[in-house]
Design a protein around this motif. Structure first.
Motif, PDB file in Angstrom:
ATOM      1  N   TYR A  67      58.403  43.844  25.447  1.00 16.03           N
ATOM      2  CA  TYR A  67      58.375  43.164  26.742  1.00 16.03           C
ATOM      3  C   TYR A  67      57.299  43.718  27.674  1.00 16.03           C
ATOM      4  O   TYR A  67      56.961  43.084  28.678  1.00 16.03           O
ATOM      5  N   ASN A  68      56.743  44.887  27.346  1.00 16.29           N
ATOM      6  CA  ASN A  68      55.686  45.446  28.184  1.00 16.29           C
ATOM      7  C   ASN A  68      54.393  44.642  28.083  1.00 16.29           C
ATOM      8  O   ASN A  68      53.575  44.661  29.002  1.00 16.29           O
ATOM      9  N   CYS A  69      54.209  43.963  26.961  1.00 17.76           N
ATOM     10  CA  CYS A  69      52.971  43.192  26.755  1.00 17.76           C
ATOM     11  C   CYS A  69      53.212  41.691  26.635  1.00 17.76           C
ATOM     12  O   CYS A  69      52.268  40.911  26.755  1.00 17.76           O
ATOM     13  N   HIS A  70      54.425  41.300  26.352  1.00 18.08           N
ATOM     14  CA  HIS A  70      54.726  39.877  26.157  1.00 18.08           C
ATOM     15  C   HIS A  70      55.840  39.437  27.103  1.00 18.08           C
ATOM     16  O   HIS A  70      56.952  39.949  27.032  1.00 18.08           O
ATOM     17  N   SER A  71      55.537  38.485  27.960  1.00 24.40           N
ATOM     18  CA  SER A  71      56.591  37.931  28.805  1.00 24.40           C
ATOM     19  C   SER A  71      57.358  36.884  28.004  1.00 24.40           C
ATOM     20  O   SER A  71      56.949  36.476  26.917  1.00 24.40           O
ATOM     21  N   GLN A  72      58.473  36.444  28.523  1.00 19.66           N
ATOM     22  CA  GLN A  72      59.220  35.337  27.935  1.00 19.66           C
ATOM     23  C   GLN A  72      59.509  34.328  29.037  1.00 19.66           C
ATOM     24  O   GLN A  72      60.640  33.941  29.279  1.00 19.66           O
ATOM     25  N   ARG A  97      71.243  39.439  28.386  1.00 18.84           N
ATOM     26  CA  ARG A  97      71.623  40.576  29.215  1.00 18.84           C
ATOM     27  C   ARG A  97      70.841  41.803  28.765  1.00 18.84           C
ATOM     28  O   ARG A  97      71.186  42.391  27.756  1.00 18.84           O
ATOM     29  N   PRO A  98      69.780  42.218  29.431  1.00 22.44           N
ATOM     30  CA  PRO A  98      69.129  41.553  30.549  1.00 22.44           C
ATOM     31  C   PRO A  98      68.131  40.518  30.043  1.00 22.44           C
ATOM     32  O   PRO A  98      67.714  40.579  28.885  1.00 22.44           O
ATOM     33  N   PHE A  99      67.740  39.564  30.882  1.00 15.32           N
ATOM     34  CA  PHE A  99      66.748  38.587  30.461  1.00 15.32           C
ATOM     35  C   PHE A  99      65.376  39.258  30.412  1.00 15.32           C
ATOM     36  O   PHE A  99      65.153  40.295  31.028  1.00 15.32           O
ATOM     37  N   GLN A 100      64.451  38.642  29.681  1.00 14.42           N
ATOM     38  CA  GLN A 100      63.148  39.263  29.432  1.00 14.42           C
ATOM     39  C   GLN A 100      62.006  38.571  30.168  1.00 14.42           C
ATOM     40  O   GLN A 100      60.872  38.560  29.699  1.00 14.42           O
ATOM     41  N   TRP A 101      62.316  37.961  31.309  1.00 15.30           N
ATOM     42  CA  TRP A 101      61.230  37.386  32.105  1.00 15.30           C
ATOM     43  C   TRP A 101      60.340  38.512  32.580  1.00 15.30           C
ATOM     44  O   TRP A 101      60.780  39.635  32.801  1.00 15.30           O
ATOM     45  N   GLY A 102      59.075  38.210  32.751  1.00 12.73           N
ATOM     46  CA  GLY A 102      58.154  39.234  33.223  1.00 12.73           C
ATOM     47  C   GLY A 102      56.853  38.613  33.662  1.00 12.73           C
ATOM     48  O   GLY A 102      56.599  37.438  33.425  1.00 12.73           O
ATOM     49  N   SER A 103      56.017  39.391  34.289  1.00  6.97           N
ATOM     50  CA  SER A 103      54.784  38.853  34.828  1.00  6.97           C
ATOM     51  C   SER A 103      53.543  39.335  34.082  1.00  6.97           C
ATOM     52  O   SER A 103      52.509  38.685  34.110  1.00  6.97           O
ATOM     53  N   LYS A 104      53.628  40.475  33.405  1.00 11.41           N
ATOM     54  CA  LYS A 104      52.430  41.016  32.757  1.00 11.41           C
ATOM     55  C   LYS A 104      52.281  40.459  31.349  1.00 11.41           C
ATOM     56  O   LYS A 104      53.231  40.388  30.594  1.00 11.41           O
ATOM     57  N   ARG A 105      51.070  40.077  31.001  1.00 12.66           N
ATOM     58  CA  ARG A 105      50.803  39.611  29.651  1.00 12.66           C
ATOM     59  C   ARG A 105      49.557  40.287  29.113  1.00 12.66           C
ATOM     60  O   ARG A 105      48.438  39.904  29.435  1.00 12.66           O
ATOM     61  N   THR A 106      49.754  41.299  28.304  1.00 13.28           N
ATOM     62  CA  THR A 106      48.639  41.833  27.545  1.00 13.28           C
ATOM     63  C   THR A 106      48.434  40.945  26.328  1.00 13.28           C
ATOM     64  O   THR A 106      47.316  40.678  25.908  1.00 13.28           O
ATOM     65  N   GLY A 107      49.551  40.491  25.777  1.00 18.58           N
ATOM     66  CA  GLY A 107      49.532  39.509  24.697  1.00 18.58           C
ATOM     67  C   GLY A 107      50.104  38.207  25.217  1.00 18.58           C
ATOM     68  O   GLY A 107      50.542  38.119  26.361  1.00 18.58           O
ATOM     69  N   PRO A 108      50.132  37.163  24.393  1.00 11.66           N
ATOM     70  CA  PRO A 108      50.599  35.852  24.861  1.00 11.66           C
ATOM     71  C   PRO A 108      52.088  35.822  25.164  1.00 11.66           C
ATOM     72  O   PRO A 108      52.859  36.671  24.716  1.00 11.66           O
ATOM     73  N   ASP A 109      52.480  34.815  25.943  1.00 11.54           N
ATOM     74  CA  ASP A 109      53.890  34.586  26.220  1.00 11.54           C
ATOM     75  C   ASP A 109      54.607  34.260  24.909  1.00 11.54           C
ATOM     76  O   ASP A 109      54.047  33.593  24.035  1.00 11.54           O
TER      77      ASP A 109
END
Length: 204
Positions: A67-72, A97-109
């Motif tokens: 999740y550090n590089c790929h958002s969902q 739980r917890p959801f994996q939404w995020g803003s950073k994308r080092t790789g694709p969504d």
């Protein structure tokens, strides 16, 4: 004593208290109404809880820091939708739980990656990312192929999630250990990835 702007600026404790009060009220005004919206609290049509193997794969995904590089989260913008597919809606994540939404994308969504590639493609990608994506800077995860997936605590996880509202049946929980036993961590992770974003596809 008149509460003026100058007075507030001269008293740090008062300023901090007022900032906290304003943020708290603002947060409540924005968050509380969402808890009453069905589009946020109810699953979309076709959404199914993770299987025991997928749930195990999700834990590996989180453990390895994917999740550090790929958002969902596909944002509701034209460029996003054209590249990844329909934008994400909260109803797709009610069992996370917890959801994996995020803003950073080092790789694709990754939200719509489920079913886009074969299991073999994912296996090659995890073993040697540059074999399938030459420009990738992702490290290889070769140890996942030889590490047995942990089946010991899967029943406890599913029971805990059922308390939080995930509709697991007694039968699904009873069969969970056998489903995970014999799987590698790579197989579990691929099963999780192949499920991402497929709920809306099943209803179309």
């Amino acid at each position: 004593m008149k509460l003026t702007h100058d007075l507030i600026e001269q008293k740090p404790a008062l300023l901090i208290a007022l900032v906290i009060a304003v943020v708290a009220v603002g947060g409540l005004v924005e968050i509380v109404p969402l808890t009453f919206q069905k589009s946020v609290t109810e699953p979309v049509a076709g959404l199914k809880p993770y299987t025991a193997v997928q749930l195990t794969g999700r834990d590996i995904y989180i453990r390895e820091g994917c999740y550090n590089c790929h958002s969902q989260m596909v944002r509701p913008f034209r460029a996003e939708v054209e590249r990844y597919g329909p934008y994400s809606v909260a109803g797709e994540f009610v069992y996370d739980r917890p959801f994996q939404w995020g803003s950073k994308r080092t790789g694709p969504d990754l939200h719509r990656v489920g079913g886009r590639y074969s299991d073999e493609w994912h296996r090659l990608h995890l073993m040697n990312p540059r074999e399938v994506v030459p420009e990738s800077n992702m490290p290889a995860y070769t140890w996942l192929a030889s590490t047995p997936a942990n089946s010991q605590d899967i029943e406890a996880k599913m029971r805990a999630l059922r308390v939080l509202g995930v509709p697991y049946t007694d039968k699904e929980i009873a069969e969970a250990k056998a489903q995970v036993a014999g799987k590698t961590e790579m197989e579990a992770l691929i099963a999780y990835l192949q499920n991402l974003g497929t709920a809306l596809k099943r209803t179309q």
